[in-house]
Write a protein that holds these residues in place. Sequence first.
Motif, PDB file in Angstrom:
ATOM      1  N   SER A   1       9.851   5.390  -7.051  1.00 30.29           N
ATOM      2  CA  SER A   1       9.077   4.311  -7.451  1.00 30.29           C
ATOM      3  C   SER A   1       8.052   4.196  -6.363  1.00 30.29           C
ATOM      4  CB  SER A   1      10.042   3.414  -7.560  1.00 30.29           C
ATOM      5  OG  SER A   1      11.033   3.340  -8.602  1.00 30.29           O
ATOM      6  N   LEU A   2       6.663   4.288  -7.305  1.00 29.17           N
ATOM      7  CA  LEU A   2       5.591   4.037  -6.119  1.00 29.17           C
ATOM      8  C   LEU A   2       4.972   2.579  -6.533  1.00 29.17           C
ATOM      9  CD1 LEU A   2       3.878   7.435  -6.942  1.00 29.17           C
ATOM     10  CD2 LEU A   2       5.490   6.909  -5.094  1.00 29.17           C
ATOM     11  N   VAL A   3       4.889   2.075  -5.205  1.00 27.52           N
ATOM     12  CA  VAL A   3       4.371   0.581  -5.261  1.00 27.52           C
ATOM     13  C   VAL A   3       2.960   0.651  -4.338  1.00 27.52           C
ATOM     14  CG1 VAL A   3       4.771  -1.858  -4.709  1.00 27.52           C
ATOM     15  CG2 VAL A   3       6.457  -0.092  -5.451  1.00 27.52           C
ATOM     16  N   GLN A   4       1.695   0.119  -5.052  1.00 28.60           N
ATOM     17  CA  GLN A   4       0.478   0.054  -4.350  1.00 28.60           C
ATOM     18  C   GLN A   4       0.333  -1.405  -3.945  1.00 28.60           C
ATOM     19  OE1 GLN A   4      -2.418   2.718  -5.626  1.00 28.60           O
ATOM     20  NE2 GLN A   4      -1.193   3.085  -7.236  1.00 28.60           N
ATOM     21  N   GLY A   5      -0.474  -1.704  -3.038  1.00 31.23           N
ATOM     22  CA  GLY A   5      -0.835  -3.097  -2.484  1.00 31.23           C
ATOM     23  C   GLY A   5      -1.575  -3.248  -1.295  1.00 31.23           C
ATOM     24  N   SER A   6      -1.580  -4.433  -0.860  1.00 36.15           N
ATOM     25  CA  SER A   6      -2.175  -4.699   0.424  1.00 36.15           C
ATOM     26  C   SER A   6      -1.126  -4.455   1.697  1.00 36.15           C
ATOM     27  CB  SER A   6      -2.771  -5.977   0.689  1.00 36.15           C
ATOM     28  OG  SER A   6      -1.704  -7.155   0.788  1.00 36.15           O
ATOM     29  N   ARG A   7      -1.738  -4.283   2.957  1.00 32.26           N
ATOM     30  CA  ARG A   7      -0.803  -3.932   4.043  1.00 32.26           C
ATOM     31  C   ARG A   7       0.276  -5.186   4.077  1.00 32.26           C
ATOM     32  NH1 ARG A   7      -0.444  -5.694   9.446  1.00 32.26           N
ATOM     33  NH2 ARG A   7       0.324  -3.985  10.916  1.00 32.26           N
ATOM     34  N   GLN A   8      -0.281  -6.216   3.931  1.00 29.62           N
ATOM     35  CA  GLN A   8       0.371  -7.597   4.062  1.00 29.62           C
ATOM     36  C   GLN A   8       1.629  -7.649   3.028  1.00 29.62           C
ATOM     37  OE1 GLN A   8      -1.487 -11.424   4.608  1.00 29.62           O
ATOM     38  NE2 GLN A   8      -0.828 -11.838   2.579  1.00 29.62           N
ATOM     39  N   ASP A   9       1.175  -7.104   1.782  1.00 30.90           N
ATOM     40  CA  ASP A   9       2.115  -6.936   0.869  1.00 30.90           C
ATOM     41  C   ASP A   9       3.349  -5.973   0.999  1.00 30.90           C
ATOM     42  OD1 ASP A   9       0.938  -9.405  -0.562  1.00 30.90           O
ATOM     43  OD2 ASP A   9      -0.121  -8.144  -1.867  1.00 30.90           O
ATOM     44  N   MET A  10       2.801  -4.832   1.192  1.00 32.69           N
ATOM     45  CA  MET A  10       3.815  -3.808   1.539  1.00 32.69           C
ATOM     46  C   MET A  10       4.720  -4.053   2.521  1.00 32.69           C
ATOM     47  SD  MET A  10       3.008  -1.549  -0.727  1.00 32.69           S
ATOM     48  CE  MET A  10       2.932  -2.999  -1.848  1.00 32.69           C
ATOM     49  N   LEU A  11       4.274  -4.745   3.687  1.00 31.66           N
ATOM     50  CA  LEU A  11       5.223  -5.027   4.669  1.00 31.66           C
ATOM     51  C   LEU A  11       6.219  -6.223   4.140  1.00 31.66           C
ATOM     52  CD1 LEU A  11       2.982  -4.964   7.931  1.00 31.66           C
ATOM     53  CD2 LEU A  11       4.645  -2.995   6.890  1.00 31.66           C
TER      54      LEU A  11
ATOM     55  N   GLY B   1      18.980  10.861  -5.444  1.00 35.62           N
ATOM     56  CA  GLY B   1      18.558   9.700  -5.087  1.00 35.62           C
ATOM     57  C   GLY B   1      17.484   9.069  -5.619  1.00 35.62           C
ATOM     58  N   HIS B   2      17.137   7.933  -4.930  1.00 33.82           N
ATOM     59  CA  HIS B   2      15.863   7.087  -5.528  1.00 33.82           C
ATOM     60  C   HIS B   2      15.130   6.721  -4.383  1.00 33.82           C
ATOM     61  CE1 HIS B   2      14.230   3.414  -7.628  1.00 33.82           C
ATOM     62  NE2 HIS B   2      13.278   4.383  -7.630  1.00 33.82           N
ATOM     63  N   VAL B   3      13.899   6.742  -4.141  1.00 31.76           N
ATOM     64  CA  VAL B   3      13.066   6.415  -2.854  1.00 31.76           C
ATOM     65  C   VAL B   3      11.982   5.399  -3.748  1.00 31.76           C
ATOM     66  CG1 VAL B   3      11.610   6.692  -1.318  1.00 31.76           C
ATOM     67  CG2 VAL B   3      13.509   8.315  -1.758  1.00 31.76           C
ATOM     68  N   VAL B   4      11.842   4.263  -3.085  1.00 32.78           N
ATOM     69  CA  VAL B   4      10.966   3.252  -3.603  1.00 32.78           C
ATOM     70  C   VAL B   4       9.789   3.207  -2.320  1.00 32.78           C
ATOM     71  CG1 VAL B   4      10.136   0.830  -4.010  1.00 32.78           C
ATOM     72  CG2 VAL B   4      12.516   1.469  -4.632  1.00 32.78           C
ATOM     73  N   LEU B   5       8.610   3.681  -2.521  1.00 34.15           N
ATOM     74  CA  LEU B   5       7.666   4.157  -1.462  1.00 34.15           C
ATOM     75  C   LEU B   5       6.309   3.327  -1.744  1.00 34.15           C
ATOM     76  CD1 LEU B   5       6.522   5.807   0.765  1.00 34.15           C
ATOM     77  CD2 LEU B   5       5.710   7.472  -1.070  1.00 34.15           C
ATOM     78  N   GLY B   6       6.045   2.266  -0.848  1.00 30.87           N
ATOM     79  CA  GLY B   6       5.103   1.469  -0.991  1.00 30.87           C
ATOM     80  C   GLY B   6       3.559   2.163   0.072  1.00 30.87           C
ATOM     81  N   PHE B   7       2.739   1.871  -0.501  1.00 34.33           N
ATOM     82  CA  PHE B   7       1.262   2.265   0.340  1.00 34.33           C
ATOM     83  C   PHE B   7       0.339   1.652  -0.126  1.00 34.33           C
ATOM     84  CE2 PHE B   7       2.047   4.739  -3.638  1.00 34.33           C
ATOM     85  CZ  PHE B   7       0.923   4.722  -4.385  1.00 34.33           C
ATOM     86  N   LEU B   8      -0.794   1.575   0.644  1.00 33.85           N
ATOM     87  CA  LEU B   8      -2.214   1.353   0.494  1.00 33.85           C
ATOM     88  C   LEU B   8      -2.912   2.094  -0.559  1.00 33.85           C
ATOM     89  CD1 LEU B   8      -3.344   0.920   4.417  1.00 33.85           C
ATOM     90  CD2 LEU B   8      -1.872  -0.716   2.998  1.00 33.85           C
ATOM     91  N   HIS B   9      -3.630   1.255  -1.254  1.00 31.53           N
ATOM     92  CA  HIS B   9      -4.411   1.928  -2.295  1.00 31.53           C
ATOM     93  C   HIS B   9      -4.993   3.219  -2.005  1.00 31.53           C
ATOM     94  CE1 HIS B   9      -3.917  -1.346  -5.255  1.00 31.53           C
ATOM     95  NE2 HIS B   9      -4.085  -2.313  -4.402  1.00 31.53           N
ATOM     96  N   LEU B  10      -5.634   3.212  -0.884  1.00 32.83           N
ATOM     97  CA  LEU B  10      -6.548   4.492  -0.471  1.00 32.83           C
ATOM     98  C   LEU B  10      -6.029   5.455  -0.211  1.00 32.83           C
ATOM     99  CD1 LEU B  10      -9.068   2.549   2.044  1.00 32.83           C
ATOM    100  CD2 LEU B  10      -9.629   3.629  -0.031  1.00 32.83           C
TER     101      LEU B  10
END
Length: 324
Positions: free
Chosen positions: A135-145, A103-112
């Motif tokens: 697929s790893l996506v970084q950004g602000s809490r607001q953008d991730m949610l 499968g494939h997981v798109v995981l978002g998380f805070l930069h830190l």
Amino acid sequence: MLDESADLELAARLAPALALLAALGETGHVTRAAELLGIPQPTVSRRLAALSELVGAPVVIPAGRGIRLTRAGRTLAGSAARALGVVAAAVREVREEADPGSGHVVLGFLHLLGRSLVPSLVKGFRERYPRVRFSLVQGSRQDMLRGLRDGEIDLVLVAPLPEDDPDLAGAALADQELVLSVPCSHPFAGREHVRLTDLAEEELVTLEHGYGLRQITDDLCAAAGFQPRIAFEGQESETVRGLVAAGLGVALLPRFGPAPPSGVAEVPLSPPVFRTIGLSWPAGERLTPAVRAFRDHVRSGAADVGPGFRMRDPVGGVGQTRGS
């Protein structure tokens, strides 16, 4: 009832053209849409003419050397793109049910969290499921949610957790200590600890609004009875530390690692302050097998969270951020 049946019949006849409508909505050009779908341009033109006849209104009109979608065409193209997204998600789920390990997981998380937490979690999971792609996506809490709510991201690691959002579920994962980062020349640099009230007259360097750490900083200052004096706002923790090293203020940040970077001293807070890192996912929605497996791995209590984090006991609900 007759009208509803007629609409369903028309929708069924339009279904084979969904990909064409979505491609036109994306490209706005017959030639590029034909290239995207791998079909000859004359075929696209014939299908568009048939579509216009079927719905009883033109879906495209000439525009210079190309075409543009009419209002009816834009409506159908937007709906087609959404419908294809739903079908693609279903296909993905069916395929992963047949072979959960691919499968494939798109995981978002805070930069830190990209320095140790995310690599540790993914490494432990891939030891059991080596063919699952991330697929790893970084950004602000607001953008991730926002990405989580919009279906662009499967799971997010954030702090603090979205406790009051009925559309999102979550579970506390690990605690991370926050310390005061100061220039090495600052009077606080030689102290064993500082209290939050000591920061009332200090100029703070922080992340912008929308970042979880900014929310926690504001909440901590409010709980200590003062309004923070913000000197600089940034979007990256490394920029914040750089400004601290340059003597432009102090900052509340997680520990850098075994030792702080050049020009920065880290001073513990008294009493100690921790932020809770949590995992969040859409409430009430079926997760694909790979996404569900990674979520369960993270929540199991046996996952390696890496240095600088203290694992929480496995819980089923949203946790609290201490000190926030």
